[in-house]
Scaffold this active site. Sequence first.
Site, PDB file in Angstrom:
ATOM      1  N   ASP A  12       0.879  -1.179   0.000  1.00 34.96           N
ATOM      2  CA  ASP A  12       0.000   0.000   0.000  1.00 34.96           C
ATOM      3  C   ASP A  12       0.915   1.228   0.000  1.00 34.96           C
ATOM      4  O   ASP A  12       2.131   1.107   0.197  1.00 34.96           O
ATOM      5  CB  ASP A  12      -0.881  -0.009   1.268  1.00 34.96           C
ATOM      6  CG  ASP A  12      -1.797   1.213   1.360  1.00 34.96           C
ATOM      7  OD1 ASP A  12      -2.313   1.656   0.312  1.00 34.96           O
ATOM      8  OD2 ASP A  12      -1.990   1.745   2.472  1.00 34.96           O
ATOM      9  N   SER A  13       0.327   2.408  -0.153  1.00 35.70           N
ATOM     10  CA  SER A  13       1.117   3.638  -0.054  1.00 35.70           C
ATOM     11  C   SER A  13       1.642   3.829   1.365  1.00 35.70           C
ATOM     12  O   SER A  13       2.574   4.591   1.582  1.00 35.70           O
ATOM     13  CB  SER A  13       0.249   4.836  -0.428  1.00 35.70           C
ATOM     14  OG  SER A  13      -0.811   4.953   0.505  1.00 35.70           O
ATOM     15  N   GLY A  45      -3.081   9.249  -3.468  1.00 35.49           N
ATOM     16  CA  GLY A  45      -4.332   9.830  -3.993  1.00 35.49           C
ATOM     17  C   GLY A  45      -4.160  10.971  -4.991  1.00 35.49           C
ATOM     18  O   GLY A  45      -4.736  10.944  -6.077  1.00 35.49           O
ATOM     19  N   CYS A  75      -4.598  -1.489  -1.768  1.00 35.39           N
ATOM     20  CA  CYS A  75      -4.728  -0.052  -1.982  1.00 35.39           C
ATOM     21  C   CYS A  75      -5.672   0.161  -3.168  1.00 35.39           C
ATOM     22  O   CYS A  75      -5.386  -0.309  -4.269  1.00 35.39           O
ATOM     23  CB  CYS A  75      -3.341   0.509  -2.292  1.00 35.39           C
ATOM     24  SG  CYS A  75      -3.327   2.251  -2.732  1.00 35.39           S
ATOM     25  N   ASN A  76      -6.769   0.851  -2.917  1.00 30.31           N
ATOM     26  CA  ASN A  76      -7.731   1.116  -4.000  1.00 30.31           C
ATOM     27  C   ASN A  76      -7.116   2.015  -5.062  1.00 30.31           C
ATOM     28  O   ASN A  76      -7.348   1.826  -6.255  1.00 30.31           O
ATOM     29  CB  ASN A  76      -8.971   1.818  -3.444  1.00 30.31           C
ATOM     30  CG  ASN A  76      -9.769   0.935  -2.518  1.00 30.31           C
ATOM     31  OD1 ASN A  76     -10.737   0.330  -2.927  1.00 30.31           O
ATOM     32  ND2 ASN A  76      -9.358   0.839  -1.272  1.00 30.31           N
ATOM     33  N   THR A  77      -6.332   2.988  -4.620  1.00 29.53           N
ATOM     34  CA  THR A  77      -5.769   3.963  -5.554  1.00 29.53           C
ATOM     35  C   THR A  77      -4.774   3.279  -6.498  1.00 29.53           C
ATOM     36  O   THR A  77      -4.783   3.509  -7.699  1.00 29.53           O
ATOM     37  CB  THR A  77      -5.076   5.095  -4.763  1.00 29.53           C
ATOM     38  OG1 THR A  77      -5.935   5.501  -3.692  1.00 29.53           O
ATOM     39  CG2 THR A  77      -4.773   6.281  -5.640  1.00 29.53           C
ATOM     40  N   CYS A 186     -10.924   3.343   0.549  1.00 30.23           N
ATOM     41  CA  CYS A 186      -9.479   3.504   0.757  1.00 30.23           C
ATOM     42  C   CYS A 186      -9.129   2.690   1.996  1.00 30.23           C
ATOM     43  O   CYS A 186      -9.840   2.762   3.012  1.00 30.23           O
ATOM     44  CB  CYS A 186      -9.161   4.984   0.994  1.00 30.23           C
ATOM     45  SG  CYS A 186      -7.486   5.296   1.600  1.00 30.23           S
ATOM     46  N   THR A 187      -8.061   1.913   1.903  1.00 34.41           N
ATOM     47  CA  THR A 187      -7.761   0.992   3.008  1.00 34.41           C
ATOM     48  C   THR A 187      -7.400   1.730   4.304  1.00 34.41           C
ATOM     49  O   THR A 187      -7.589   1.196   5.391  1.00 34.41           O
ATOM     50  CB  THR A 187      -6.628   0.028   2.615  1.00 34.41           C
ATOM     51  OG1 THR A 187      -5.554   0.762   2.022  1.00 34.41           O
ATOM     52  CG2 THR A 187      -7.126  -1.016   1.633  1.00 34.41           C
ATOM     53  N   HIS A 188      -6.895   2.957   4.182  1.00 35.56           N
ATOM     54  CA  HIS A 188      -6.603   3.722   5.400  1.00 35.56           C
ATOM     55  C   HIS A 188      -7.877   3.970   6.226  1.00 35.56           C
ATOM     56  O   HIS A 188      -7.819   4.088   7.445  1.00 35.56           O
ATOM     57  CB  HIS A 188      -6.001   5.083   5.045  1.00 35.56           C
ATOM     58  CG  HIS A 188      -4.542   5.046   4.701  1.00 35.56           C
ATOM     59  ND1 HIS A 188      -4.079   4.617   3.493  1.00 35.56           N
ATOM     60  CD2 HIS A 188      -3.446   5.396   5.432  1.00 35.56           C
ATOM     61  CE1 HIS A 188      -2.751   4.714   3.473  1.00 35.56           C
ATOM     62  NE2 HIS A 188      -2.347   5.178   4.642  1.00 35.56           N
TER      63      HIS A 188
END
Length: 271
Positions: A12-13, A45, A75-77, A186-188
């Site tokens: 992920d980011s 993002g 991560c969706n982005t 968003c996973t966050h």
Amino acid sequence: MFYSELPVGIFDSGLGGLSVWQQFTRLLPAEHTVYLADQAFCPYGPRAAAEIASRAEAITRFLLQKKCKLIVVACNTATAAAIAHLRERFTETAFVGMEPAVKPAAKLTRTGHIGLLATAGTLKGDLLEKTSRMHASHVQVHRQEGTGLVELVERGLQDSPRAVALLASYLRPMLQAGADQLVLGCTHYSFLINSIIKVAGTQLNIIDPAPAVAQRAKDLLQQQNLLHSNTGGPGRHQLFSTLGADALQRFVESLSQLPAGSSCSFARQAI
Ligand code: DGL
């Protein structure tokens, strides 16, 4: 060593993908994992899709060097910007990606209004357009960009008054429109659930995709006969950050939901 004993790569980011990692390690406690938080480039993002795709490619190479048998883009982005590119570039590798769960939300809603909280990158991706057209054309999707929320989670401020205030400003319009479902795009945002409940009470049913993504990874391993046997004891987890390991380690240790006996190591990794 059997191929099934190799680790699963998750990236992920930043810290958000740990929501998926946590579900995955709970579901499959014997699996080894390699987690990469690209915190030197977080947030993804606002970045251009081409830059995110190039980060995703470099991270994939690193995870393949670590001999990962499956890669989860937590991560969706990054999924929106890069999953097609990754599948084209690494034809031998299996990837699990994620997209906002508008399909289940559209099925569950009673009011015909669903909220979607996501990053700018996810909201402008073709993947969301396609899914919404296919599965949610009969409901109204209230799309809201979660500017600033990722940064708060990265700083461990997910339960702070600032997080609650920001969420209140983002959720109020959809609540007023009668939304009864909230898709976390968003996973966050999985780490913001307590703050979301403070704002929305019981009006919103929160759809967190992390358990479904972990289950999808399990199904894929099973189909390919790659599940780690339970006989080797609990999994070992190597966690890397492109920025520095301290914040990552603090965050993971605060989760405290690791299967008993599993071990974690933390390190900085430049990519
Ligand atoms: N956690 C990520 C997502 O699911 C990335 C958010 C970001 O870095 O902007 O979209």
